[in-house]
Scaffold this active site. Sequence first.
Site, PDB file in Angstrom:
ATOM      1  N   LYS A   1       0.839  -1.212   0.000  1.00 51.62           N
ATOM      2  CA  LYS A   1       0.000   0.000   0.000  1.00 51.62           C
ATOM      3  C   LYS A   1       0.874   1.262   0.000  1.00 51.62           C
ATOM      4  O   LYS A   1       0.675   2.169  -0.801  1.00 51.62           O
ATOM      5  CB  LYS A   1      -0.920   0.025   1.246  1.00 51.62           C
ATOM      6  CG  LYS A   1      -1.832  -1.187   1.375  1.00 51.62           C
ATOM      7  CD  LYS A   1      -2.716  -1.108   2.607  1.00 51.62           C
ATOM      8  CE  LYS A   1      -1.969  -1.120   3.930  1.00 51.62           C
ATOM      9  NZ  LYS A   1      -1.238  -2.372   4.245  1.00 51.62           N
TER      10      LYS A   1
ATOM     11  N   ARG B   1      -9.994   0.684   8.683  1.00 51.03           N
ATOM     12  CA  ARG B   1      -9.436  -0.604   9.086  1.00 51.03           C
ATOM     13  C   ARG B   1     -10.415  -1.431   9.905  1.00 51.03           C
ATOM     14  O   ARG B   1     -10.096  -2.558  10.272  1.00 51.03           O
ATOM     15  CB  ARG B   1      -8.215  -0.326   9.944  1.00 51.03           C
ATOM     16  CG  ARG B   1      -6.935  -0.967   9.462  1.00 51.03           C
ATOM     17  CD  ARG B   1      -5.847  -0.484  10.370  1.00 51.03           C
ATOM     18  NE  ARG B   1      -4.646  -1.210  10.200  1.00 51.03           N
ATOM     19  CZ  ARG B   1      -3.586  -0.748   9.541  1.00 51.03           C
ATOM     20  NH1 ARG B   1      -3.621   0.430   8.970  1.00 51.03           N
ATOM     21  NH2 ARG B   1      -2.502  -1.478   9.481  1.00 51.03           N
TER      22      ARG B   1
ATOM     23  N   ARG C   1      12.047  -4.571   5.133  1.00 54.82           N
ATOM     24  CA  ARG C   1      11.724  -3.184   4.741  1.00 54.82           C
ATOM     25  C   ARG C   1      12.565  -2.160   5.505  1.00 54.82           C
ATOM     26  O   ARG C   1      12.811  -2.305   6.698  1.00 54.82           O
ATOM     27  CB  ARG C   1      10.246  -2.920   5.021  1.00 54.82           C
ATOM     28  CG  ARG C   1       9.869  -1.454   4.915  1.00 54.82           C
ATOM     29  CD  ARG C   1       8.403  -1.235   4.976  1.00 54.82           C
ATOM     30  NE  ARG C   1       7.773  -1.792   6.156  1.00 54.82           N
ATOM     31  CZ  ARG C   1       6.457  -1.839   6.320  1.00 54.82           C
ATOM     32  NH1 ARG C   1       5.663  -1.396   5.375  1.00 54.82           N
ATOM     33  NH2 ARG C   1       5.949  -2.331   7.417  1.00 54.82           N
TER      34      ARG C   1
ATOM     35  N   ARG D   1      11.134   0.108  11.114  1.00 56.79           N
ATOM     36  CA  ARG D   1      10.030   0.335  12.051  1.00 56.79           C
ATOM     37  C   ARG D   1      10.092  -0.608  13.241  1.00 56.79           C
ATOM     38  O   ARG D   1      10.463  -1.769  13.102  1.00 56.79           O
ATOM     39  CB  ARG D   1       8.687   0.141  11.317  1.00 56.79           C
ATOM     40  CG  ARG D   1       8.261   1.367  10.557  1.00 56.79           C
ATOM     41  CD  ARG D   1       7.109   1.146   9.616  1.00 56.79           C
ATOM     42  NE  ARG D   1       5.997   0.355  10.132  1.00 56.79           N
ATOM     43  CZ  ARG D   1       4.884   0.112   9.448  1.00 56.79           C
ATOM     44  NH1 ARG D   1       4.754   0.630   8.220  1.00 56.79           N
ATOM     45  NH2 ARG D   1       3.926  -0.615   9.953  1.00 56.79           N
TER      46      ARG D   1
ATOM     47  N   ARG E   1      -0.316  -8.477  13.387  1.00 55.48           N
ATOM     48  CA  ARG E   1      -0.906  -7.492  12.466  1.00 55.48           C
ATOM     49  C   ARG E   1      -1.712  -8.190  11.371  1.00 55.48           C
ATOM     50  O   ARG E   1      -2.766  -7.710  10.956  1.00 55.48           O
ATOM     51  CB  ARG E   1       0.206  -6.621  11.859  1.00 55.48           C
ATOM     52  CG  ARG E   1       0.737  -5.612  12.868  1.00 55.48           C
ATOM     53  CD  ARG E   1       2.110  -5.076  12.521  1.00 55.48           C
ATOM     54  NE  ARG E   1       2.215  -4.475  11.222  1.00 55.48           N
ATOM     55  CZ  ARG E   1       3.365  -4.215  10.595  1.00 55.48           C
ATOM     56  NH1 ARG E   1       4.513  -4.508  11.181  1.00 55.48           N
ATOM     57  NH2 ARG E   1       3.369  -3.664   9.413  1.00 55.48           N
TER      58      ARG E   1
END
Length: 214
Positions: free
Chosen positions: A13, A88, A127, A161, A172
């Site tokens: 996203k 969400r 990431r 992160r 998650r």
Amino acid sequence: MNLILMGPPGAGKGTQAQRLEKKFGIIQLSTGDMLRAAVASGSDLGKQAKEIMEAGGLVSDDLIIAMISSRIDEDDCKNGFILDGFPRTTPQAEALDVMLKDKGIQIDHVIEIEVDDDAMVARITGRYTCSGCGAGYHDEFQKPATEGVCDQCGGTEFTRRADDNAETVRSRLDAYHDQTAPILAYYKEKGNLKGVEGMAAIDDVTEQLNGIVG
Ligand code: AP5
């Protein structure tokens, strides 16, 4: 043009929203980025969000809805926006409808980036982001042209992160399937849900999205 990008953690996203932002001049509104900025600033919202985010849970609907509503009112959203990470939950989707009706705004496309959960742990744990401009990279799938140097701003500092570890990713993903995936049926019923094949290479996913948005 106003869009909603849906998909589980790691679906792409943020990666695709940054590209759509550049190509179409519409602004990326990432509730995750806004919450991380609140955590970094030490604000009341940040203090409330920090632990929940690090555990992979969802921050309360009321806080998120107020945050996004005031953000949409800012001038840079006038040309259009991409909602990334919002809504969400079903209450967030319903509140968004009311909010947009009040503001006289409509959503043009809700796009689901369809992926296999099994591949998401590798995407998330690899990431990293440029500390200077926020450009996103991946150890394997999206390296900068020169190792250690951001393609976009030339920066050499990068961050990872706090919630990008294998254990939190699983929480998650669970939160996504329990609380977020049911919204897809809500948008399908309204008739504005489209899907793209998110297991394709990053550039291929961008082409699919450009085909819908352009
Ligand atoms: P948020 O920041 O929204 O995180 P998320 O939804 O978990 O999504 P990610 O940012 O992890 O994934 P992405 O789909 O953007 O993937 P990306 O493009 O980076 O939320 C974080 C937390 O904030 C939540 O857990 C919650 O606590 C809280 N929160 C946020 N919004 C909330 C809300 N509305 N309500 C309540 N709480 C909220 O891609 C991942 C990696 O994969 C990148 O390195 C990229 O290079 C690579 N990649 C991307 N696409 C591909 C591809 N096609 N092939 C190969 N690699 C790819």
